[in-house]
Design an enzyme around this catalytic site. Structure first.
Site, PDB file in Angstrom:
ATOM      1  N   THR A 182      -3.494   9.585 -15.110  1.00  0.00           N
ATOM      2  CA  THR A 182      -3.351   8.681 -14.021  1.00  0.00           C
ATOM      3  C   THR A 182      -3.019   9.424 -12.627  1.00  0.00           C
ATOM      4  O   THR A 182      -2.672  10.485 -12.944  1.00  0.00           O
ATOM      5  CB  THR A 182      -2.149   7.924 -14.165  1.00  0.00           C
ATOM      6  OG1 THR A 182      -0.871   8.352 -14.078  1.00  0.00           O
ATOM      7  CG2 THR A 182      -2.312   7.037 -15.557  1.00  0.00           C
ATOM      8  N   GLU A 203      -5.156   3.352 -18.130  1.00  0.00           N
ATOM      9  CA  GLU A 203      -4.474   3.006 -19.494  1.00  0.00           C
ATOM     10  C   GLU A 203      -5.249   1.941 -20.436  1.00  0.00           C
ATOM     11  O   GLU A 203      -4.998   1.832 -21.525  1.00  0.00           O
ATOM     12  CB  GLU A 203      -2.969   2.599 -19.161  1.00  0.00           C
ATOM     13  CG  GLU A 203      -1.838   3.374 -18.660  1.00  0.00           C
ATOM     14  CD  GLU A 203      -1.916   3.557 -17.231  1.00  0.00           C
ATOM     15  OE1 GLU A 203      -2.956   3.212 -16.553  1.00  0.00           O
ATOM     16  OE2 GLU A 203      -0.846   3.835 -16.607  1.00  0.00           O
ATOM     17  N   LYS A 254       9.545  -8.476  -0.864  1.00  0.00           N
ATOM     18  CA  LYS A 254      10.614  -9.393  -1.349  1.00  0.00           C
ATOM     19  C   LYS A 254      11.108  -9.772  -0.193  1.00  0.00           C
ATOM     20  O   LYS A 254      11.971  -9.157   0.365  1.00  0.00           O
ATOM     21  CB  LYS A 254      11.307  -8.699  -2.431  1.00  0.00           C
ATOM     22  CG  LYS A 254      10.649  -8.546  -3.451  1.00  0.00           C
ATOM     23  CD  LYS A 254      11.279  -7.825  -4.686  1.00  0.00           C
ATOM     24  CE  LYS A 254      10.532  -7.189  -5.765  1.00  0.00           C
ATOM     25  NZ  LYS A 254       9.740  -5.924  -5.358  1.00  0.00           N
ATOM     26  N   TRP A 259       8.337 -14.040  -2.753  1.00  0.00           N
ATOM     27  CA  TRP A 259       7.369 -12.783  -2.870  1.00  0.00           C
ATOM     28  C   TRP A 259       6.520 -13.202  -1.703  1.00  0.00           C
ATOM     29  O   TRP A 259       5.853 -14.297  -1.740  1.00  0.00           O
ATOM     30  CB  TRP A 259       7.199 -12.660  -4.484  1.00  0.00           C
ATOM     31  CG  TRP A 259       7.962 -12.066  -5.294  1.00  0.00           C
ATOM     32  CD1 TRP A 259       9.331 -11.825  -4.811  1.00  0.00           C
ATOM     33  CD2 TRP A 259       7.456 -11.831  -6.489  1.00  0.00           C
ATOM     34  NE1 TRP A 259       9.709 -11.211  -5.937  1.00  0.00           N
ATOM     35  CE2 TRP A 259       8.693 -11.187  -6.988  1.00  0.00           C
ATOM     36  CE3 TRP A 259       6.511 -11.911  -7.179  1.00  0.00           C
ATOM     37  CZ2 TRP A 259       8.762 -10.762  -8.179  1.00  0.00           C
ATOM     38  CZ3 TRP A 259       6.349 -11.236  -8.763  1.00  0.00           C
ATOM     39  CH2 TRP A 259       7.678 -10.725  -8.992  1.00  0.00           C
TER      40      TRP A 259
HETATM   41  P1  ADP Z   1      -3.714   4.539  -9.975  1.00  0.00           P
HETATM   42  O1  ADP Z   1      -2.675   3.969 -10.562  1.00  0.00           O
HETATM   43  O2  ADP Z   1      -3.823   6.019  -9.853  1.00  0.00           O
HETATM   44  O3  ADP Z   1      -4.563   3.750  -8.774  1.00  0.00           O
HETATM   45  P2  ADP Z   1      -5.901   3.406 -11.633  1.00  0.00           P
HETATM   46  O4  ADP Z   1      -7.308   3.717 -11.305  1.00  0.00           O
HETATM   47  O5  ADP Z   1      -5.674   3.432 -13.220  1.00  0.00           O
HETATM   48  O6  ADP Z   1      -5.121   4.421 -11.273  1.00  0.00           O
HETATM   49  O7  ADP Z   1      -5.361   2.195 -11.228  1.00  0.00           O
HETATM   50  C1  ADP Z   1      -5.088   0.830 -11.724  1.00  0.00           C
HETATM   51  C2  ADP Z   1      -4.434  -0.122 -11.117  1.00  0.00           C
HETATM   52  O8  ADP Z   1      -5.344  -0.478  -9.814  1.00  0.00           O
HETATM   53  C3  ADP Z   1      -4.054  -1.483 -11.645  1.00  0.00           C
HETATM   54  O9  ADP Z   1      -2.778  -1.379 -12.177  1.00  0.00           O
HETATM   55  C4  ADP Z   1      -4.197  -2.488 -10.401  1.00  0.00           C
HETATM   56  O10 ADP Z   1      -2.860  -2.438  -9.758  1.00  0.00           O
HETATM   57  C5  ADP Z   1      -5.166  -1.822  -9.460  1.00  0.00           C
HETATM   58  N1  ADP Z   1      -6.609  -2.799  -9.847  1.00  0.00           N
HETATM   59  C6  ADP Z   1      -7.372  -2.572 -10.566  1.00  0.00           C
HETATM   60  N2  ADP Z   1      -8.367  -3.181 -10.651  1.00  0.00           N
HETATM   61  C7  ADP Z   1      -7.852  -4.203  -9.527  1.00  0.00           C
HETATM   62  C8  ADP Z   1      -8.330  -5.461  -9.117  1.00  0.00           C
HETATM   63  N3  ADP Z   1      -9.534  -5.880  -9.525  1.00  0.00           N
HETATM   64  N4  ADP Z   1      -7.537  -6.187  -7.999  1.00  0.00           N
HETATM   65  C9  ADP Z   1      -6.518  -5.692  -7.737  1.00  0.00           C
HETATM   66  N5  ADP Z   1      -5.968  -4.423  -8.192  1.00  0.00           N
HETATM   67  C10 ADP Z   1      -6.588  -3.866  -9.026  1.00  0.00           C
END
Ligand code: ADP
Length: 541
Positions: free
Chosen positions: A183, A328, A432, A437
């Site tokens: 990540t 993940e 918050k 929220w």
């Molecule tokens: P990083 O945590 O480094 O950004 P990832 O690419 O694994 O790595 O990111 C996953 C996160 O990206 C998700 O947990 C979410 O918060 C965000 N995410 C992914 N797709 C979407 C989406 N369609 N809308 C909003 N958030 C998204």
């Protein structure tokens, strides 16, 4: 009678299986790589032969089952070759995010214990800066020409030429490790996720389904999402499985190049994060570029602005389909295709959802210990589990993220009765305010819909009375004239009054993460240091 067994034995689902299927059944399909002025082209059959040579060459260099082979490379044919050669020989592919900070790169390469790193020549200078601190790497293989690395350095083409192609692959269990991704580590060190052959296979099949991206041999895929960002969302495996052509952008990821590539090569499917599509849309709008060949643009990794989806759909006839997931979850967990019977003029409402949960992935919405209903209104944290969802990190404890095989995603939102997810925020980005929220994501999406706004990012900042209040930071388009009061009025027509930010700032650009997402951590730090000149805008115009 009770002891009846399936007559079909467990047959391993392996990346070798995907590879050999594509190589033989779709031998004439093409892998094209953009090389700046021209395009390099190879058939699946030719790529297949090179995959076999690479595997043999790596074997001669001592790589065996379970050994990690890193890649430090752009999206190109050679990277795709490694995607198949390394797992098929039983080793583990580690695609390294070239945009991490050097300390993070040193950390992940040492943590994964990569023995060999395959590196693009254009990235050698970057790698050379910290290669001296890599403790496990024995050799580098350079795609193209390049030296100056501290260990033995071989040319990729020489490694291929040095070996007879593998004809008989080793037996690999489907549960064996196939690939790993870290990540991007927004807090603490990056965490490693190790995919198995089985999880990769099933994820690729689920992503190819018509309910998801829907891929066939008639497609040409332009994966703009880097192959080091959650394995390019699985597109290399799902595309190869279906025999689609590939158009690899290599290092040419700028909007102008992408626009030209689309017009000339006419891909049908592409994938990238919203910031990239925003730039591409601006470029194609301004230059009258024809992008109508695209039948499905996959966009995710961050909330997809509705205004951008509308721009592609209304001005170019291109559907931008939102996906949701994370490293993940391999990453695809949900894809937002409009449900059956949706009238054309309402499609956008569905495309703008974060995604509809994909078969295989199980999902629940939680508030503390309590499970919330799928009513499209209750807001909770999303938890998932499934055949391609990890339930731990590689050699790293994170008990707060996993419990009873469920992954706590840290994403907050709603789910409706049809399984459509609407992410409202990351738990750590929710503002918050007075015990309620405010969704930073929703404010951003409204702001970016203003014709004068290029980019917008909203963070929660400390407030004496309300604990936290939103600070809206906007980047204006060149020559734009809208005032902050006008932007506030624009928002006032779209969100609840108490959501309206009082604190505003014009900024020159939005900081981005290593995978091109808005980097709120950096912005918060700048705010804390007093580097953001905030303006109070309290009165409605
Ligand atoms: P990083 O945590 O480094 O950004 P990832 O690419 O694994 O790595 O990111 C996953 C996160 O990206 C998700 O947990 C979410 O918060 C965000 N995410 C992914 N797709 C979407 C989406 N369609 N809308 C909003 N958030 C998204």
């Amino acid at each position: 009678m009770n002891n009846i067994r399936s007559t079909i034995p467990d047959f391993p689902l392996t990346i070798r299986g995907i590879f050999e299927h594509g190589e033989r059944i779709h031998a004439a399909s093409e892998v094209a790589t953009y090389a700046g002025e021209h395009i390099r082209r190879a058939s699946y059959a030719q790529v297949g032969e090179r995959v076999r040579r690479l595997a043999a060459g790596l074997g001669k260099l001592g790589i065996g089952p379970g050994d990690r082979v890193g890649t430090f490379a752009w999206n190109n044919q050679e990277h795709l070759e490694a995607y198949f050669a390394v797992p098929s020989m039983g080793a583990v592919l580690h695609c390294i995010n070239i945009r991490l900070f050097p300390e993070q790169l040193i950390y992940i390469i040492n943590h994964a214990a990569d023995r060999i790193v395959i590196v693009d020549s254009s990235l050698v200078p970057l790698l050379a800066k910290f290669a001296g601190q890599l403790t496990t790497v024995e050799r580098y293989i350079v795609i193209g020409e390049g030296g100056g690395l501290p260990r033995e350095t071989l040319r990729y083409e020489d490694v291929l030429a040095s070996a007879e192609p593998v004809r008989v692959w080793p037996e690999v269990a489907e549960s064996a490790a196939a690939a790993m991704c870290y990540t991007s580590g927004t807090t603490g060190n990056p965490k490693g996720v190790v995919y198995s052959h089985r999880s990769t296979w099933l994820h690729a099949a689920a992503a190819s389904m018509a309910n998801s991206i829907g891929l066939t041999e008639d497609d040409k895929i332009l994966p703009i999402v880097p192959m080091f960002h959650a394995n390019a969302w699985g597109l290399p495996y799902s595309g190869w499985m279906c025999g689609a052509d590939f158009l690899m952008p290599d290092r040419y990821m700028q909007a102008e190049r992408i626009g030209r590539m689309i017009a000339a090569e006419r891909p049908t499917v592409s994938g990238a994060v919203p910031t990239i599509w925003n730039e591409v849309l601006r470029y194609v709008d301004a230059n009258g570029i024809d992008v109508s060949s695209l039948r499905c643009v996959v966009c995710g990794g961050a909330a997809v602005p509705r205004s951008m989806q509308e721009g592609f759909l209304n001005r170019h006839g291109v559907r931008v389909i939102q996906g949701w997931g994370m490293t993940e979850t391999s990453p695809l967990a949900a894809v937002a295709r409009p449900p059956r019977g949706t009238p054309k003029d309402q499609e956008i409402d569905w495309l703008n959802k974060s995604g509809r949960v994909v078969v295989g992935v199980e999902l629940r919405l939680m508030s503390g210990e309590q499970e919330l209903p799928w009513d499209g209104e209750s807001v909770g944290e999303i938890e998932v589990r499934g055949p391609w969802v990890t339930s731990s990190y590689y050699l790293d404890d994170a008990p707060e993220k996993f419990h009873d095989r469920w992954l706590r995603t840290g994403d907050v939102g709603t789910v409706d009765a049809k399984g459509f997810i609407q992410i409202t925020d990351r738990a750590k980005d929710v503002i918050k305010s007075g015990g309620e929220w405010i969704s930073s994501m929703e404010l951003e999406n409204h702001l970016i819909a203003h014709p004068d706004v290029l980019e917008a990012v909203v963070i929660g900042v400390p407030d004496e009375r309300w604990d936290e209040r939103p600070l809206a930071c906007v980047v204006m388009k060149p020559g734009a004239a809208a005032t902050l009061e006008q932007l506030r009025d624009f928002l006032a027509a779209r969100v609840a009054r108490w959501w309206l930010p009082e604190r505003w700032a014009f900024i020159a650009e939005v900081p981005k993460t290593s995978v091109g997402k808005l980097d709120k951590k950096v912005l918060r730090a700048r705010y804390a240091k007093g580097e953001i000149g905030e303006v109070k805008v309290e009165k409605m115009g």
